[in-house]
Design a protein around this motif. Structure first.
Motif, short mmCIF file in Angstrom:
data_model
loop_
_atom_site.label_atom_id
_atom_site.label_comp_id
_atom_site.label_asym_id
_atom_site.label_seq_id
_atom_site.Cartn_x
_atom_site.Cartn_y
_atom_site.Cartn_z
N ALA A 44 0.84 -1.21 0.00
CA ALA A 44 0.00 0.00 0.00
C ALA A 44 0.87 1.25 0.00
CB ALA A 44 -0.92 -0.01 1.21
N SER A 45 1.98 1.16 -0.71
CA SER A 45 2.96 2.24 -0.63
C SER A 45 2.88 3.22 -1.79
CB SER A 45 4.37 1.66 -0.59
OG SER A 45 4.62 0.86 -1.74
N GLY A 46 1.74 3.24 -2.48
CA GLY A 46 1.61 4.15 -3.60
C GLY A 46 1.62 5.61 -3.17
N TRP A 47 1.89 6.44 -4.13
CA TRP A 47 1.91 7.88 -3.92
C TRP A 47 0.59 8.48 -4.38
CZ3 TRP A 47 6.04 10.70 -1.85
CH2 TRP A 47 7.18 9.97 -1.59
N THR A 48 0.16 9.54 -3.71
CA THR A 48 -1.09 10.21 -4.03
C THR A 48 -0.81 11.62 -4.54
OG1 THR A 48 -2.28 8.98 -2.32
CG2 THR A 48 -3.30 11.01 -3.13
N THR A 49 -1.38 11.96 -5.68
CA THR A 49 -1.21 13.29 -6.25
C THR A 49 -2.51 14.07 -6.10
OG1 THR A 49 0.34 12.44 -7.90
CG2 THR A 49 -0.61 14.60 -8.32
N GLU A 50 -2.41 15.28 -5.58
CA GLU A 50 -3.55 16.17 -5.47
C GLU A 50 -3.12 17.56 -5.96
OE1 GLU A 50 -4.82 16.19 -1.44
OE2 GLU A 50 -5.66 14.16 -1.53
N GLY A 51 -4.05 18.28 -6.56
CA GLY A 51 -3.63 19.59 -7.01
C GLY A 51 -4.68 20.40 -7.71
N SER A 52 -4.31 21.64 -7.97
CA SER A 52 -5.14 22.60 -8.68
C SER A 52 -4.17 23.61 -9.28
CB SER A 52 -6.11 23.28 -7.71
OG SER A 52 -5.39 24.08 -6.78
N ILE A 53 -4.71 24.68 -9.85
CA ILE A 53 -3.84 25.72 -10.39
C ILE A 53 -3.20 26.54 -9.27
CG2 ILE A 53 -5.04 25.92 -12.58
CD1 ILE A 53 -6.57 28.30 -11.44
N PHE A 54 -3.62 26.31 -8.02
CA PHE A 54 -3.09 27.05 -6.89
C PHE A 54 -1.98 26.30 -6.15
CE2 PHE A 54 -7.61 28.29 -7.29
CZ PHE A 54 -7.42 29.62 -7.63
N GLU A 55 -2.02 24.96 -6.16
CA GLU A 55 -1.02 24.18 -5.45
C GLU A 55 -1.06 22.73 -5.91
OE1 GLU A 55 -1.98 24.50 -1.32
OE2 GLU A 55 -3.83 23.37 -1.51
N CYS A 56 0.07 22.05 -5.77
CA CYS A 56 0.17 20.63 -6.11
C CYS A 56 0.91 19.91 -5.00
CB CYS A 56 0.95 20.42 -7.42
SG CYS A 56 0.24 21.24 -8.86
N SER A 57 0.49 18.67 -4.72
CA SER A 57 1.18 17.88 -3.71
C SER A 57 1.30 16.43 -4.17
CB SER A 57 0.46 17.93 -2.36
OG SER A 57 -0.80 17.30 -2.44
N LEU A 58 2.36 15.80 -3.71
CA LEU A 58 2.63 14.39 -3.98
C LEU A 58 3.00 13.78 -2.64
CD1 LEU A 58 3.14 12.07 -6.02
CD2 LEU A 58 5.45 12.98 -6.32
#
Length: 303
Positions: A44-58
């Motif tokens: 369960a070691s996958g990475w999660t990407t979240e973001g918008s034009i205001f910010e991005c996270s990994l």
């Protein structure tokens, strides 16, 4: 999940290998010279990407510890941090290493840097250079690992590692998000100042580029509802001429913003000439002092 008991004496390298292979979190917390190791679960070691034009996270969850996060806010450089409700790491300097996963023991351990550790919910925060270094090692399939003495025992060290499993695809998504970030964030333009050359009345290309960033942001953020534009001059010259010049400059800024798609009704535009109480430098003694006072300010208001 297997947890090593205090009486177990597990060699750190073995513990790391098992952690990479099967999600082991070693917690030999009492044994002299022991290691508390925190690594993501293999399954369960996958990475999660979240973001918008205001910010991005990994981000990646690290069981028993917290989260590892690459973060990029619009207008700011990339960063990395560890987040935990209760860090076991002692404040000071941690050794950042690059460890081979268990399936690549032909590779060697590489020491990367010493990084600061604080006693906080974000015990480790790295700048853009170190963040890119972590990304490069993960891209090579390595396991970046931070090593630091435990705060509760000088005879125990804490190892926190990142898993490269499924990093590549997640990073591509993150990279695509970062490419779409706005050029600035709200904090950078909430209070903006456009400085003017002596006797100038028209916007130059540098000033237009500054206003273009503001336009781009306002169009992207519907929470920005209104803005105040205020014109000021330096104290040189005639007071009446200065008042008129501050009016021309303030409305030159407003006109440019409106001509490029912003609603005229959102602006409250005023001008004050060389009114002493509004000067940045009250007593002007040099050309540099006057340069600072010759300006149009923009204040954005967001709901």
């Amino acid at each position: 999940m297997i947890i090593a008991r205090p009486s177990d004496s597990i060699h750190p390298r073995i513990c790391r290998a098992l952690a990479s292979l099967a999600g082991l979190m070693c917690a030999a917390s009492v044994h002299a010279g022991s290691v508390s190791s925190y690594y993501p679960d293999f399954d369960a070691s996958g990475w999660t990407t979240e973001g918008s034009i205001f910010e991005c996270s990994l981000s990646q969850q690290i069981p028993g510890f917290g989260m590892a996060v690459f973060y990029h806010r619009a207008g700011e450089p990339l960063s990395f941090y560890l987040q935990t409700p209760d860090s076991p790491m002692q404040a000071g300097k941690a050794l950042l290493t690059s460890q081979p996963p268990v399936w690549r023991q032909d590779l060697t351990v590489k020491d990367l840097a010493y990084v600061d550790v604080t006693r906080s919910r974000r015990p480790v925060s790295l700048d853009a250079s170190h963040s890119r270094l972590l990304i490069a090692e993960l891209g090579r399939g390595m396991v970046p690992t931070l090593m630091r003495r435990a705060w509760f025992s000088d005879n125990e060290s804490v190892h926190v590692g990142l898993s490269p499993v499924r990093f590549g695809e997640a990073y591509q998504n993150y990279h695509a998000c970062a490419a779409e970030l706005l050029p600035v964030n709200f904090d950078q333009i909430e209070r903006s100042t456009v400085f003017w050359p002596v006797n100038s009345r028209e916007l130059d290309e540098t000033q237009k580029a500054q206003l273009d960033d503001i336009i781009t942001y306002i169009k992207a953020d519907p929470r920005v509802l209104r803005a105040e534009i205020n014109g000021f001059t330096d104290g040189a010259g005639n007071a009446r001429d200065n008042l008129e010049l501050s009016r021309i400059r303030a409305f030159a800024v407003q006109s440019y913003l409106v001509q490029n798609g912003l609603d005229e009704n959102m602006f409250n535009t005023r001008f004050f000439g060389a009114t002493p109480e509004f000067r940045i430098v009250r007593e002007e003694r040099s050309a540099e002092d006057r340069d600072r006072n010759r300006r149009v300010t923009i204040r954005l208001h967001r709901e």
